[in-house]
Scaffold this active site. Structure first.
Site, PDB file in Angstrom:
ATOM      1  N   CYS A  94       0.836  -1.202   0.000  1.00 11.01           N
ATOM      2  CA  CYS A  94       0.000   0.000   0.000  1.00 11.01           C
ATOM      3  C   CYS A  94       0.871   1.251   0.000  1.00 11.01           C
ATOM      4  O   CYS A  94       0.691   2.157  -0.810  1.00 11.01           O
ATOM      5  CB  CYS A  94      -0.920  -0.020   1.222  1.00 11.01           C
ATOM      6  SG  CYS A  94      -1.859   1.502   1.435  1.00 11.01           S
ATOM      7  N   GLU A 166      -4.996  -4.081  -3.829  1.00 10.48           N
ATOM      8  CA  GLU A 166      -4.863  -2.652  -4.099  1.00 10.48           C
ATOM      9  C   GLU A 166      -5.375  -2.326  -5.508  1.00 10.48           C
ATOM     10  O   GLU A 166      -6.117  -1.365  -5.716  1.00 10.48           O
ATOM     11  CB  GLU A 166      -3.388  -2.220  -3.999  1.00 10.48           C
ATOM     12  CG  GLU A 166      -2.924  -1.912  -2.594  1.00 10.48           C
ATOM     13  CD  GLU A 166      -3.410  -0.560  -2.105  1.00 10.48           C
ATOM     14  OE1 GLU A 166      -4.134   0.130  -2.846  1.00 10.48           O
ATOM     15  OE2 GLU A 166      -3.080  -0.199  -0.970  1.00 10.48           O
TER      16      GLU A 166
END
Length: 499
Positions: A94, A166
């Site tokens: 992330c 993601e």
């Protein structure tokens, strides 16, 4: 949760600092929501992609990891440190992805001071956020020092899963405007997509001519050792290798001279396609002469077809190339596309074997030269179907003109060298893999611009918003896009829809 599992004071302090940065980020989110008239304290149902991601992180922090003990069984501080490592491994993508995206997008703030995502880009493109990304990566390295190889594999899988989540998180954002990427969505249902690709050094890591020469040399060794096929005048393998080395050296020396001859004296201010075509005629003459020398040398005689196919199966493809062609094969009919390989390779059987071995041959049209065989043994002759840039571009044009005229066509050509230059320009979208210095030098001299794919597509997206009716991609535009890997091509053409 990771902080509770960390055993080392320095590691806990680092995690605490990262937590502080996250809280600042959440405050930024709240301020943006307020600017948009949304109450940040109001309960808003998360999207399924968000829930899937947060559930994954919480499960990892609780020790519910495939291949690892649950947290209730990890009772010692040393064992709990593993959970901290797993959790940080799942969160690192992330940080790294956002830092990367922030830096990539910063360039667009210079073009638009009132960019709607200015605050977002400034935050994630800042040196401070890059420092946070480096900090969590260094922390992951420290937490992983004492782990076994098997445990490191678990972290690798967690990292990959987090990155996939993601991507799904970003892809979940509904897009209700026309888009240029992925190209599959842009084409549907307006266009039939034609994808063309070179083979040597575009798809492969090594050039096929050297491989075929090596097969020939080894075939001569085998034949002389076995005492078979005395009808052939078999030169000693050392002499044969020497002949090949002389041919290779002569090719490289004369290729450099050819490049100098075909270049115009002055750099063109805009694309000079006609002059470029004349330059490629010089290259054509050179390539045909070089092929004749190889055939006349007899180097390519005596190869067994089975040996050629086995060599094709062992050919290493560029990173991401196999995945792209496999996915294209699976979705070809659904996407209404055709795919063609245009290659100077002396032996199309080698190409077919390379793609067949990784399950990519279905629906693939191969246009290349062919060896002449007597039975299953090569005669040394080549059925010369594609020797030059002019042969390639003429085949490209004939394939396009031979398509059913009911559907509009959009063509993509993927290459890596000067031999691909005409096709790269004739295609609606030309893409260069890698960074051939000589290709850029020659192209620039004839008025070609090389533009990285991502910023190029951002510009095309702007054009699409302004001229929705017409295609924003046009042949002979003078622009050729550049990518560093097949993964970028995969993302552009297929996007997350088929990844």
């Amino acid at each position: 949760m990771a902080e509770d599992c960390a055993d080392d004071d320095d590691e806990r302090a680092t995690i605490a600092a990262l937590r502080k940065a996250v809280l600042q980020e959440l405050n930024l989110h709240a301020s943006v929501l307020q600017e948009w008239g949304v109450d940040p304290t109001k309960e808003i149902p998360p999207s399924p992609a968000t829930t899937k991601y947060t559930d994954f992180l919480l499960a990892t922090a609780a020790g519910k990891v495939d291949g690892a003990k649950g947290s209730d069984k990890m009772v010692t501080p040393f064992e709990k440190t593993k959970i901290a490592a797993y959790t940080v491994g799942a969160m690192t993508p992330c940080m790294r992805l956002y830092a990367y995206l922030g830096k990539e997008l910063t360039v667009f703030l210079k073009q638009d001071e009132n960019h709607p995502y200015k605050k977002w880009i400034n935050t994630y493109g800042s040196s401070g956020f890059e420092d946070n990304a480096l900090q969590i990566e260094e922390l992951l390295d420290k937490l992983s020092v004492s782990l076994t190889g098997e445990e490191l594999e678990i972290i690798g899988k967690l990292y990959q899963q987090a990155m996939r989540l993601e991507v799904e998180f970003f892809a979940a954002q509904p897009v209700d405007q026309p888009v240029v990427a992925p190209l599959s969505r842009y084409c549907d249902p307006k266009y039939k997509l034609l994808i063309f690709s070179d083979f040597d050094l575009t798809c492969t890591v090594v050039d096929s001519s050297a491989i075929l020469a090596e097969i020939a040399i080894l075939s001569y060794q085998k034949a002389s050792q076995g005492g078979t096929d005395n009808t052939l005048d078999r030169t000693k393998s050392a002499d044969l290798r020497s002949s090949w080395n002389i041919l290779s050296k002569q090719y490289m020396e004369e290729y450099e001279q050819c490049m100098e001859r075909l270049l115009p004296l002055e750099e063109a201010r805009s694309l000079d396609y006609n002059q470029l075509y004349k330059g490629m005629e010089v290259l054509e003459e050179f390539e045909k002469l070089a092929n004749s020398r190889v055939v006349d040398s007899g180097v390519l005689r005596g190869m067994n077809l089975e040996d050629i196919r086995k060599a094709g199966e062992r050919l290493i493809l560029q990173d991401g190339c196999k995945n792209f062609f496999q996915k294209i094969g699976e979705t070809r009919e659904k996407l209404n596309l055709d795919i063609h390989i245009l290659s100077y390779c002396w032996c199309a059987d080698l190409i077919r074997s390379a793609f067949s071995s990784v399950g990519c041959l279905d629906g693939l049209n191969v246009h290349s030269n062919e060896f002449a065989f007597e039975g299953s043994v090569s005669t040394g002759q080549i059925e010369r179907k594609m020797q030059s840039p002019l042969d390639k571009v003429e085949k490209f044009k004939s394939i396009k003109s031979g398509m059913d005229g009911t559907a509009s066509l959009l063509s993509v050509y993927i290459g890596d060298s000067i031999g691909d230059l005409l096709c790269l320009l004739e295609a609606d979208i030309g893409i260069v893999v890698g960074s051939s210095t000589i290709l850029r030098k020659v192209g620039k001299q004839f008025g070609v611009s090389f533009v990285p794919l991502f910023p190029g597509l951002v510009e095309k997206q702007r054009q699409l918003t302004e001229q929705e009716a017409a295609s924003v991609f046009k042949a002979r535009s003078s622009v050729i896009y550049t990518v560093s890997s097949w993964s970028e091509i995969h993302a552009f053409i297929l996007g997350n829809d088929f990844s």
